[in-house]
Design an enzyme around this catalytic site. Structure first.
Site, mmCIF file in Angstrom:
data_model
loop_
_atom_site.group_PDB
_atom_site.id
_atom_site.type_symbol
_atom_site.label_atom_id
_atom_site.label_comp_id
_atom_site.label_asym_id
_atom_site.label_seq_id
_atom_site.Cartn_x
_atom_site.Cartn_y
_atom_site.Cartn_z
ATOM 1 N N SER A 95 0.800 -1.227 0.000
ATOM 2 C CA SER A 95 0.000 0.000 0.000
ATOM 3 C C SER A 95 0.829 1.271 0.000
ATOM 4 O O SER A 95 0.291 2.352 -0.272
ATOM 5 C CB SER A 95 -0.944 0.010 1.211
ATOM 6 O OG SER A 95 -0.227 -0.150 2.417
ATOM 7 N N ASP B 282 -4.283 7.805 7.910
ATOM 8 C CA ASP B 282 -5.146 6.906 8.673
ATOM 9 C C ASP B 282 -4.274 6.260 9.742
ATOM 10 O O ASP B 282 -3.209 6.780 10.059
ATOM 11 C CB ASP B 282 -5.848 5.883 7.762
ATOM 12 C CG ASP B 282 -4.883 5.055 6.926
ATOM 13 O OD1 ASP B 282 -3.722 4.887 7.346
ATOM 14 O OD2 ASP B 282 -5.291 4.569 5.849
ATOM 15 N N HIS C 239 -1.187 4.507 7.214
ATOM 16 C CA HIS C 239 -0.515 5.144 6.077
ATOM 17 C C HIS C 239 -0.255 6.627 6.323
ATOM 18 O O HIS C 239 -1.028 7.302 7.000
ATOM 19 C CB HIS C 239 -1.367 4.965 4.815
ATOM 20 C CG HIS C 239 -1.712 3.544 4.545
ATOM 21 N ND1 HIS C 239 -2.914 2.989 4.944
ATOM 22 C CD2 HIS C 239 -1.004 2.549 3.961
ATOM 23 C CE1 HIS C 239 -2.934 1.713 4.597
ATOM 24 N NE2 HIS C 239 -1.782 1.418 4.003
#
Length: 351
Positions: free
Chosen positions: A39, A328, A331
């Site tokens: 990610s 978040d 991340h």
């Protein structure tokens, strides 16, 4: 999906998902930049996979291209995007599977990354995301397409002279070894770290066979200090999860030794490790010097556990995300990735 499973997913993703001062000129000779991994580099490939590990909805992408949620797990650019930008190659790396990209976009690089993936194939299987092998197969398809666009000779030049960014291992430790501890039952920390290094070696050798020469590996970051890890493993005071960080450090040492060995033994290769862990550690410790005020929770929602589908259009957002390291609970913000990319560039291009 029931709330308990969502929380498990959140924890999984949380644990998933260097020093010259030289300026890199914008007229870089690199023809393209490619990204593999999780990610930290996924630009939306997971949008085309039957998985809940997606970020193609608000507030993700709040500050990207006019507020467009593309599948990037941040409010703006990813780490890979920023490196491509600072090298002067392109403004951002499109997802390889994005059908809207044009031929000219393909030529200068794409991202094959898939959020939730890892060196360990089990890691990707748990969340039903693309595996390392899947990403390699995408790259093989890309080479065929590139041959058709620019011809075989130019395609070979692009493949051999471009920069390859790789960011795997966080999810391996967070998912397969911790949140869903299948590997922990089978291996101690050193044994699992060695297993991951073996998988990394196989990946390097495969990418090398396909023509890649300049590879940059981001090691496991300070995952124990990610907001979700603090919430789950940090006690009432939400301190960093030291055990998670020690596991990351064990793997990072092994990975660095193996990368150095391969760099010396693969002809014409240039393999580099960016100490992602040290970078994040430095930013957290000296966050005020970077203009950051909050480093222990994310901007989205409470910032304690929200990630992926738990960070959505109903979640309140902090008033100024540029003051936050994390977007978040896992991340980084656009601002955070910008800072990390500055450090990474100095590590990659140090004399």
């Amino acid at each position: 999906m029931v709330p308990s499973v969502l929380i498990c997913l959140c924890v999984c993703l949380c644990l998933c998902c260097s020093e010259a001062n030289e300026q890199i000129p914008n007229n870089s000779s690199l023809p393209a930049v490619f990204a593999f991994g999780d990610s930290f580099a996924d630009a939306g490939n997971n949008n085309f996979q039957a998985t809940v590990v997606k970020a193609n909805f608000p507030p993700y992408g709040k500050d990207f291209m006019g507020g467009k949620p593309t599948g990037r797990f941040t409010n703006g650019k990813t780490l890979a995007d920023y490196i491509a930008t600072k090298l002067g190659v392109k403004e951002y790396l499109p997802a390889y599977l994005d059908p809207s990209q044009q031929s000219e976009d393909m030529v200068t690089g794409v991202s094959f990354a898939s959020a939730g993936s890892g060196f360990d194939p089990l890691t990707s299987e748990i969340l039903n995301v693309f595996t390392l092998s899947d990403e390699i197969e995408m790259f093989k398809e890309y080479i065929v397409k590139l041959d058709g666009i620019v011809g075989e000779e130019e395609a070979n030049h692009i493949i051999s002279e471009s920069l390859y960014l790789v960011s795997w291992s966080s999810n391996d430790w967070g998912i397969s070894y911790t949140a869903v501890p299948i590997r922990k039952i089978q291996n101690d920390v050193e044994a699992y770290a060695n297993f991951l290094v073996e998988k990394a070696t196989e990946f390097i050798q495969e990418l090398y066979k396909l023509g890649a020469r300049k590879m940059v590996f981001f090691n496991t970051p300070l995952i124990g200090c990610f907001p979700a890890a603090r919430t789950v493993a940090g006690g009432v005071l939400r301190k960093c999860g030291d055990k998670l960080n020690e596991e990351a450090k064990t793997f990072n040492k092994m990975l660095s030794r193996q990368i150095q060995f391969l760099d010396k033994n693969l002809p014409q290769s240039k393999l580099t490790v960016v100490d992602y862990l040290k970078i994040v550690e430095d930013i957290i410790e000296h966050h005020l010097q970077y203009g950051l005020e909050v480093v222990d929770r994310g901007c989205c929602g409470t910032g304690l556990l929200e990630v992926a589908i738990l960070c959505n259009k109903l979640s309140p957002i902090c008033p100024d995300d540029s003051k936050y390291l994390f977007w978040d609970s896992v991340h980084l913000t656009d601002r955070g990735y910008n800072i990390v990319s500055d450090h990474a560039m100095m590590m990659i291009f140090q004399p």
